[in-house]
Design a protein around this motif. Structure first.
Motif, PDB file in Angstrom:
ATOM      1  N   PRO A  41       1.202  -1.439  -0.351  1.00  0.00           N
ATOM      2  CA  PRO A  41       0.061   0.040  -0.267  1.00  0.00           C
ATOM      3  C   PRO A  41       0.910   1.079   0.275  1.00  0.00           C
ATOM      4  CG  PRO A  41      -0.983  -1.260   1.449  1.00  0.00           C
ATOM      5  CD  PRO A  41       1.143  -2.268   1.271  1.00  0.00           C
ATOM      6  N   SER A  42      -0.524   2.391  -0.476  1.00  0.00           N
ATOM      7  CA  SER A  42       1.183   3.606  -0.445  1.00  0.00           C
ATOM      8  C   SER A  42       1.160   4.128   0.054  1.00  0.00           C
ATOM      9  CB  SER A  42       0.049   4.573  -1.430  1.00  0.00           C
ATOM     10  OG  SER A  42       0.533   5.688  -1.074  1.00  0.00           O
ATOM     11  N   ALA A  56      -5.833  -5.946  -1.308  1.00  0.00           N
ATOM     12  CA  ALA A  56      -5.184  -5.690  -2.611  1.00  0.00           C
ATOM     13  C   ALA A  56      -5.294  -6.249  -3.484  1.00  0.00           C
ATOM     14  CB  ALA A  56      -3.591  -5.752  -1.717  1.00  0.00           C
ATOM     15  N   PHE A  57      -5.415  -5.693  -5.055  1.00  0.00           N
ATOM     16  CA  PHE A  57      -5.679  -6.524  -6.381  1.00  0.00           C
ATOM     17  C   PHE A  57      -3.585  -6.660  -7.135  1.00  0.00           C
ATOM     18  CE2 PHE A  57      -9.437  -5.491  -5.396  1.00  0.00           C
ATOM     19  CZ  PHE A  57     -10.223  -6.581  -6.026  1.00  0.00           C
ATOM     20  N   GLU A  58      -3.522  -8.180  -7.167  1.00  0.00           N
ATOM     21  CA  GLU A  58      -2.378  -8.150  -7.954  1.00  0.00           C
ATOM     22  C   GLU A  58      -2.290  -9.003  -8.879  1.00  0.00           C
ATOM     23  OE1 GLU A  58       0.877  -7.622  -9.803  1.00  0.00           O
ATOM     24  OE2 GLU A  58       0.719  -5.866  -8.217  1.00  0.00           O
ATOM     25  N   PRO A  59      -1.866  -8.833  -9.825  1.00  0.00           N
ATOM     26  CA  PRO A  59      -1.766  -9.800 -11.081  1.00  0.00           C
ATOM     27  C   PRO A  59      -0.911 -10.926 -11.369  1.00  0.00           C
ATOM     28  CG  PRO A  59      -1.888  -8.011 -12.357  1.00  0.00           C
ATOM     29  CD  PRO A  59      -1.887  -7.597 -10.695  1.00  0.00           C
ATOM     30  N   ASP A  60       0.427 -10.481 -10.539  1.00  0.00           N
ATOM     31  CA  ASP A  60       1.614 -10.963 -10.955  1.00  0.00           C
ATOM     32  C   ASP A  60       1.570 -12.264  -9.993  1.00  0.00           C
ATOM     33  OD1 ASP A  60       4.342 -12.067 -11.381  1.00  0.00           O
ATOM     34  OD2 ASP A  60       4.685  -9.513 -11.920  1.00  0.00           O
ATOM     35  N   ILE A  71       4.443  -8.685   3.526  1.00  0.00           N
ATOM     36  CA  ILE A  71       3.111  -7.734   4.115  1.00  0.00           C
ATOM     37  C   ILE A  71       1.344  -7.872   4.821  1.00  0.00           C
ATOM     38  CG2 ILE A  71       1.439  -5.743   3.582  1.00  0.00           C
ATOM     39  CD1 ILE A  71       3.043  -5.130   1.170  1.00  0.00           C
ATOM     40  N   GLY A  72       0.961  -9.036   4.439  1.00  0.00           N
ATOM     41  CA  GLY A  72      -0.063  -9.279   5.498  1.00  0.00           C
ATOM     42  C   GLY A  72       0.668  -9.659   6.892  1.00  0.00           C
ATOM     43  N   PRO A  73       0.927 -10.408   7.009  1.00  0.00           N
ATOM     44  CA  PRO A  73       1.295 -10.815   8.602  1.00  0.00           C
ATOM     45  C   PRO A  73       1.265  -9.525  10.091  1.00  0.00           C
ATOM     46  CG  PRO A  73       2.195 -12.974   7.152  1.00  0.00           C
ATOM     47  CD  PRO A  73       1.871 -11.173   6.130  1.00  0.00           C
ATOM     48  N   GLY A  74       2.927  -9.001   9.029  1.00  0.00           N
ATOM     49  CA  GLY A  74       3.250  -7.700  10.470  1.00  0.00           C
ATOM     50  C   GLY A  74       3.344  -6.857   9.414  1.00  0.00           C
ATOM     51  N   GLY A  75       2.685  -6.369   8.777  1.00  0.00           N
ATOM     52  CA  GLY A  75       2.629  -4.765   8.857  1.00  0.00           C
ATOM     53  C   GLY A  75       1.526  -3.902   9.571  1.00  0.00           C
ATOM     54  N   GLY A  76       0.723  -4.221  10.232  1.00  0.00           N
ATOM     55  CA  GLY A  76       0.345  -3.666  11.367  1.00  0.00           C
ATOM     56  C   GLY A  76      -0.828  -3.335  11.036  1.00  0.00           C
ATOM     57  N   ALA A  78      -4.839  -3.460   9.756  1.00  0.00           N
ATOM     58  CA  ALA A  78      -6.507  -4.006  10.931  1.00  0.00           C
ATOM     59  C   ALA A  78      -6.928  -5.293   9.987  1.00  0.00           C
ATOM     60  CB  ALA A  78      -7.564  -2.624  10.746  1.00  0.00           C
ATOM     61  N   GLY A  79      -6.265  -5.056   8.567  1.00  0.00           N
ATOM     62  CA  GLY A  79      -6.748  -6.269   7.632  1.00  0.00           C
ATOM     63  C   GLY A  79      -5.863  -5.992   6.054  1.00  0.00           C
ATOM     64  N   PHE A  80      -5.298  -7.197   5.955  1.00  0.00           N
ATOM     65  CA  PHE A  80      -4.791  -6.896   4.863  1.00  0.00           C
ATOM     66  C   PHE A  80      -4.697  -8.375   3.431  1.00  0.00           C
ATOM     67  CE2 PHE A  80      -1.743  -7.678   1.546  1.00  0.00           C
ATOM     68  CZ  PHE A  80      -1.113  -5.896   0.827  1.00  0.00           C
ATOM     69  N   ARG A  81      -5.842  -8.346   2.710  1.00  0.00           N
ATOM     70  CA  ARG A  81      -5.834  -9.577   1.907  1.00  0.00           C
ATOM     71  C   ARG A  81      -5.316  -8.967   0.259  1.00  0.00           C
ATOM     72  NH1 ARG A  81     -12.356  -9.187   2.586  1.00  0.00           N
ATOM     73  NH2 ARG A  81     -10.818  -6.645   3.230  1.00  0.00           N
ATOM     74  N   VAL A  82      -4.959 -10.523  -0.059  1.00  0.00           N
ATOM     75  CA  VAL A  82      -5.092 -10.326  -2.306  1.00  0.00           C
ATOM     76  C   VAL A  82      -5.240 -11.049  -2.735  1.00  0.00           C
ATOM     77  CG1 VAL A  82      -2.419 -10.669  -2.938  1.00  0.00           C
ATOM     78  CG2 VAL A  82      -2.044  -9.901  -0.610  1.00  0.00           C
ATOM     79  N   HIS A  83      -6.428 -10.274  -3.925  1.00  0.00           N
ATOM     80  CA  HIS A  83      -7.041 -10.959  -4.920  1.00  0.00           C
ATOM     81  C   HIS A  83      -5.981 -10.789  -5.757  1.00  0.00           C
ATOM     82  CE1 HIS A  83      -9.875 -11.450  -8.172  1.00  0.00           C
ATOM     83  NE2 HIS A  83     -10.958 -11.279  -6.479  1.00  0.00           N
ATOM     84  N   ARG A  84      -6.075 -12.499  -6.529  1.00  0.00           N
ATOM     85  CA  ARG A  84      -4.719 -12.709  -7.415  1.00  0.00           C
ATOM     86  C   ARG A  84      -5.280 -12.768  -8.909  1.00  0.00           C
ATOM     87  NH1 ARG A  84      -0.639 -15.916  -5.804  1.00  0.00           N
ATOM     88  NH2 ARG A  84      -0.426 -16.093  -3.669  1.00  0.00           N
TER      89      ARG A  84
END
Length: 349
Positions: A41-42, A56-60, A71-76, A78-84
């Motif tokens: 994230p920015s 987060a959307f990331e096609p690669d 980033i997901g586990p320890g970025g601080g 509130a939630g972090f999910r990746v859509h492939r």
């Protein structure tokens, strides 16, 4: 990348995160959509990760793996999910052109005429990857992402209009802030330009608030260390806000949460006058407005000594390397150009 007005330390020291309205976002985090999430994230959102639930959307696939791992586990957050996968106007597939500089990769092929004319670097094609496409409206409806998409950031190198077309319902019902990279000439084939994006977002009820981190290009026939000239606008990050105060009835039917999410976006993007204006218009209870205004002033305050120190540092660099005087001065201007202008402030003398 947008130049942040302040960092995490400044935000904490201001006391803004300790106020009741901000604390409430820890219980019900703001939905942040990050489209084109390579490298995470920015930086502007990293000042307060605990109030954001990120989708987060990331096609690669390689980059998606990195995001989930690092980033997901320890970025601080509130939630972090990746859509492939990639976003578009509807369901289908797209060709992701992976380029030598990874963040230049695009669903559109490179326009070699412009990249050659302006000697762009990092646009060499390495491989093409077929990726699934879905509309953001469909992803959010089918996957049940709650309050996702209150703030949307799009950095996709030319696919902006297609993504926005696939998010009409989301823009109408949820989003109050969209940060979208826009281009002023088509360095990808079929690339929409700034005017196209502005027209679409205006029709969707958003106001263009600023063009941040504007980048210019020229053919460099003149040496920038010795000659002064203007260059052609290349790209920038456009900030679109659904600003209820553009209308005579003010907040009117705008929900308090929407107004407060807009206030958060305004703070992190540096539109601090707007944040104060929203608070006074009813985004905050009357009893909370004075502490909020005090915290904003602490956040925005600049010590005169710090300005003098910057000027003295610049002067020392110029004296040490007179041949680089214009470059050093221009670098300071680049650092400050996204902030307020002062042409409307009378001189004291």
């Amino acid at each position: 990348m947008i130049n942040p007005l302040f960092d995490r330390t400044a935000l904490v020291q201001s006391g803004l995160l300790d106020l009741p309205w901000a604390a409430a976002f820890r219980e019900a985090p703001i939905g942040l959509i990050d489209v084109g999430a390579r490298w995470g994230p920015s930086e502007i959102f990293q000042a307060a990760p605990e109030v954001f639930d990120v989708l987060a959307f990331e096609p690669d696939p390689r980059e998606a793996d990195i995001l989930e791992r690092e980033i997901g586990p320890g970025g601080g957050w509130a939630g972090f999910r990746v859509h492939r996968g990639a976003l578009g106007a509807g369901t289908g597939t797209g060709a992701l052109h992976l380029l030598s500089k990874a963040n230049n990769s695009s669903l559109l092929p490179v326009n070699r005429h412009f990249t050659s004319r302006y000697a762009f670097r990092g646009f060499e094609l390495e491989r093409v990857l077929e990726v699934p496409l879905r509309a953001l409206d469909d992803v959010l409806a089918e996957d049940g992402h709650g309050s996702a998409a209150e703030i949307i950031k799009i950095d996709v190198q030319g696919a902006e209009i297609e993504i926005l077309k696939g998010a009409r319902r989301t823009l109408a019902e949820r989003a109050v802030c969209v940060i979208c990279e826009v281009a002023f000439f088509p360095f990808y084939e079929g690339m929409p330009l700034c005017a196209d994006v502005v027209r679409f977002m205006t029709d969707a009820g958003f106001s263009l608030y600023g063009l941040l981190d504007a980048q210019n290009r020229s053919t460099k026939r003149l040496d920038k260390s010795r000659f002064r000239a203007r260059e052609r606008l290349c790209h920038a990050d456009a900030v679109f806000l659904r600003d209820p105060l553009d209308h005579p009835d003010g907040l009117g039917s705008t929900a308090v949460r929407q107004a407060q999410v807009l206030m958060v976006a305004a703070i992190l993007l540096g539109y601090l006058d707007l944040a104060l204006e929203l608070a006074d218009a009813g985004a905050l209870p009357e009893a909370e407005r004075a502490p909020f205004a005090d915290a904003i002033r602490r956040l925005a305050a600049v010590e005169p000594a710090a300005v003098v120190a910057d000027a003295e540092t610049l002067a020392a660099r110029v004296r040490a390397a007179p041949a680089d005087a214009m470059l050093e001065t221009a670098r300071m201007v680049d650092r400050l150009r996204d902030f307020q202008t002062v042409h409307d402030v009378p001189r004291r003398d």
